[in-house]
Write a protein that holds these residues in place. Structure first.
Motif, PDB file in Angstrom:
ATOM      1  N   SER A  11     -11.879   0.225  13.530  1.00 45.73           N
ATOM      2  CA  SER A  11     -11.888  -1.130  13.538  1.00 45.73           C
ATOM      3  C   SER A  11     -13.393  -1.389  13.623  1.00 45.73           C
ATOM      4  O   SER A  11     -13.699  -2.800  13.382  1.00 45.73           O
ATOM      5  N   ARG A  30     -14.231  -2.695   5.393  1.00 45.97           N
ATOM      6  CA  ARG A  30     -14.644  -3.750   5.941  1.00 45.97           C
ATOM      7  C   ARG A  30     -15.857  -4.508   5.598  1.00 45.97           C
ATOM      8  O   ARG A  30     -16.589  -3.762   4.916  1.00 45.97           O
ATOM      9  N   ILE A  41      -8.653  -1.633  -0.050  1.00 47.44           N
ATOM     10  CA  ILE A  41      -7.855  -2.864   0.933  1.00 47.44           C
ATOM     11  C   ILE A  41      -8.935  -3.035   2.066  1.00 47.44           C
ATOM     12  O   ILE A  41      -9.757  -2.483   2.343  1.00 47.44           O
ATOM     13  N   GLY A  42      -8.457  -3.961   2.987  1.00 52.24           N
ATOM     14  CA  GLY A  42      -8.797  -4.377   4.190  1.00 52.24           C
ATOM     15  C   GLY A  42      -8.174  -3.328   5.074  1.00 52.24           C
ATOM     16  O   GLY A  42      -8.458  -2.321   5.535  1.00 52.24           O
ATOM     17  N   TRP A  43      -7.483  -4.335   6.209  1.00 56.96           N
ATOM     18  CA  TRP A  43      -6.988  -3.263   7.404  1.00 56.96           C
ATOM     19  C   TRP A  43      -5.913  -2.447   6.611  1.00 56.96           C
ATOM     20  O   TRP A  43      -5.241  -2.481   5.786  1.00 56.96           O
ATOM     21  N   ALA A  44      -5.829  -1.307   7.288  1.00 53.73           N
ATOM     22  CA  ALA A  44      -4.903  -0.290   6.760  1.00 53.73           C
ATOM     23  C   ALA A  44      -3.924   0.407   7.719  1.00 53.73           C
ATOM     24  O   ALA A  44      -4.226   0.422   8.836  1.00 53.73           O
ATOM     25  N   GLN A  86      -3.063   2.989   9.083  1.00 53.74           N
ATOM     26  CA  GLN A  86      -3.455   4.507   9.167  1.00 53.74           C
ATOM     27  C   GLN A  86      -2.314   5.369   9.194  1.00 53.74           C
ATOM     28  O   GLN A  86      -2.202   6.330   8.663  1.00 53.74           O
ATOM     29  N   VAL A 106       0.820  -1.292  -0.069  1.00 52.95           N
ATOM     30  CA  VAL A 106      -0.036   0.092   0.001  1.00 52.95           C
ATOM     31  C   VAL A 106       1.032   1.182   0.121  1.00 52.95           C
ATOM     32  O   VAL A 106       0.552   2.141  -0.767  1.00 52.95           O
ATOM     33  N   TRP A 165      -9.209   3.082  -0.081  1.00 46.01           N
ATOM     34  CA  TRP A 165     -10.429   2.806   0.565  1.00 46.01           C
ATOM     35  C   TRP A 165     -10.175   1.688   1.624  1.00 46.01           C
ATOM     36  O   TRP A 165      -9.977   0.301   0.968  1.00 46.01           O
ATOM     37  N   SER A 166     -10.188   1.878   2.870  1.00 41.87           N
ATOM     38  CA  SER A 166      -9.968   0.534   3.985  1.00 41.87           C
ATOM     39  C   SER A 166     -11.616  -0.057   4.063  1.00 41.87           C
ATOM     40  O   SER A 166     -12.418   0.832   4.621  1.00 41.87           O
ATOM     41  N   CYS A 176     -11.234   5.745   5.794  1.00 47.05           N
ATOM     42  CA  CYS A 176     -11.074   4.585   6.855  1.00 47.05           C
ATOM     43  C   CYS A 176     -11.923   4.953   7.917  1.00 47.05           C
ATOM     44  O   CYS A 176     -12.132   6.200   8.459  1.00 47.05           O
TER      45      CYS A 176
END
Length: 490
Positions: A277, A305, A341-344, A346, A258, A302-303, A274
């Motif tokens: 969690s 979920r 993406i998923g987890w970022a 940050q 990333v 773009w994170s 984002c």
């Protein structure tokens, strides 16, 4: 000089854990005569506490004693999701005996430093009872803004006096308070402060804050000068020692693909989306966000979920395919300008020169990180005090762009619907190069960095805090703060 020992008790929530560890590390680095033991409560539905503990660096572990206290609370995940704050409150209450035993072991150990006091999280104030048993004072570590602290204390006082009409909280209306220059819409005040269903919880919460001998706020004087002054004028000892950010943990990790993608983007050209969690949206809202992003034509990261499970479906696996919820062909059409993406990571993303804007849920840690790195926010708050944070940024300080202020998502169970047009406008507004808000955030970023230096305001308040902690003495219910005296009415 005799060494002093502090017991620090975070709330069993990952965002509170991270900032509490960072704060404790800051304290012990500032004063070598302090010994700090952190007692961590493990709440069963959230295993992140254990994984977070495993990630703490050995250098921090050498300076801080960290003890994990298993909770006696049963694992009732559905109850946790519907009433997280009440769940945490009962978990803290049930863990009191373990804390009492742990502190007894600490103080009775040979050569143990003198116990100077407790520092408890804003949601762990029930532990003040244990501190009282040991005859030491307690302070609260408040992980959000000074403004939200002031408003919640004000509402609590109104409710104590039966001078607050909760029937207006759902139907509109404003709240006049010294914390903000203008009246605050009740729609942005946290629901647990105004709804009758939460009356018992909020009574205990506010009373716990008022029992503390001081409140440490993760903020800095120049950013929230009006709110800090107003809270202080009300008689509360406030220590703004922030921003307390978990920057080192992120910087130690290997460079991700990333970040490599960001390396190839022009400066300040990427909008980062984002939402924390627990920031999940249903499929309809996700598609609307995708339409807005694509139509804006802005480079994006773009994170995303997984949406919350639909009613009657308990399958909440973290694994899912982006194609299943995004508009058909979205990923292919935007492959040249964006990434989903998923987890970022940050802090790394916000620190990157390519990041020019941040669509955020306005969690306080995210607000502070955006200020620290000088990245303007487009506000999309979801729950808790995030609406108030957004209101403060947009209306009071005029340092953010509004997408919405009162989305009111309740623990991932859905909420209001925001149109693609509104989202697109927010993205375009926050990404404009010639932007008064961008300039304000850039200037505040410089001030933020200075606040943490040896000559800065936060460094000064941290020194004042340590002085007060180490000089406090308990004697017949009166606690001494330097030359000032406060009657212990807790």
């Amino acid at each position: 000089m005799e060494k002093s020992q502090l017991v620090v008790i975070p709330s069993p929530d990952i965002s509170h854990l991270t900032s509490t560890i960072e704060f404790s590390n800051l304290l012990i680095n500032h004063h070598h005569r302090l010994s700090i033991t952190i007692l961590i409560i493990a709440a069963p539905p959230d295993a992140t506490a254990v994984s977070f503990l495993n990630s703490i660096s050995s250098s921090i572990r050498q300076r801080l004693q960290i003890i994990l206290l298993p909770s006696d609370h049963s694992d009732n995940s559905s109850h946790y999701q519907k009433r997280k704050s009440i769940f945490l409150e009962s978990t803290v209450q049930l863990t009191k005996p373990r804390v009492r035993d742990a502190v007894s072991n600490l103080t009775s150990a040979p050569g143990s430093p003198r116990l100077a006091g407790f520092i408890v999280d804003m949601f762990s104030t029930a532990m003040i009872d244990v501190a009282d048993e040991f005859g030491v004072p307690s302070m609260v570590f408040y992980t959000s803004s000074a403004a939200s602290l002031g408003v919640l204390l004000h509402v609590h006082t109104l409710r104590e006096r039966d001078a607050f009409d909760t029937t207006t909280s759902s139907g509109g209306g404003d709240l006049a308070t010294e914390i903000f220059a203008d009246p605050v819409p009740l729609s942005v005040v946290p629901s647990f402060a105004v709804e009758e269903d939460w009356k018992t919880f909020f009574w205990n919460y506010g009373r716990g804050l008022k029992r503390a001998k001081g409140i440490i706020v993760n903020s800095f004087e120049e950013f929230e000068s009006h709110a800090i002054r107003a809270v202080s004028d009300s008689g509360i000892h406030v220590y703004p020692v922030g921003p307390i950010l978990g920057l080192k943990a992120d910087s130690d990790s290997d460079k991700s693909d990333v970040i490599e993608w960001l390396d190839n983007q022009p400066p300040s050209s990427v909008i980062f989306l984002c939402f924390g969690s627990r920031g999940r949206f249903d499929e309809e809202q996700v598609r609307e966000m995708a339409y807005a992003i694509e139509k804006s034509g802005v480079r994006f990261l773009w994170s995303l979920r997984k949406p919350p499970p639909k009613e009657g479906n308990n399958n909440d696996s973290a694994e899912f395919e982006f194609e299943d919820i995004l508009p058909k062909g979205f990923l292919e059409r935007t492959a040249g300008i964006g990434r989903v993406i998923g987890w970022a990571p940050q802090t790394k993303i916000l620190a990157h020169k390519a990041t020019g804007g941040f669509v955020s849920h306005c969690g306080w840690n995210s607000v502070l990180e955006s200020l620290y790195f000088g990245v303007p926010i487009a506000t999309w708050p979801l729950y808790a005090e995030q609406q108030m944070n957004a209101f403060q940024l947009v209306r009071e300080l005029k340092m953010a762009v509004e997408i919405c202020l009162d989305y009111n998502m309740v623990y991932n169970s859905g909420g209001n619907f925001v149109s693609a047009e509104k989202i697109e406008k927010g993205i375009r507004d926050v990404m404009r190069e010639e932007n008064e808000i961008r300039e304000k955030v850039k200037k505040m970023s410089e001030i933020c960095g200075k606040a943490l230096t040896e000559s800065g305001s936060s460094h000064h308040h941290l020194g004042r805090l340590i002085h007060d902690i180490t000089k406090m003495e308990a004697h017949y219910g009166v606690f001494v703060f330097g030359a000032e005296f406060m009657l212990n009415i807790g």
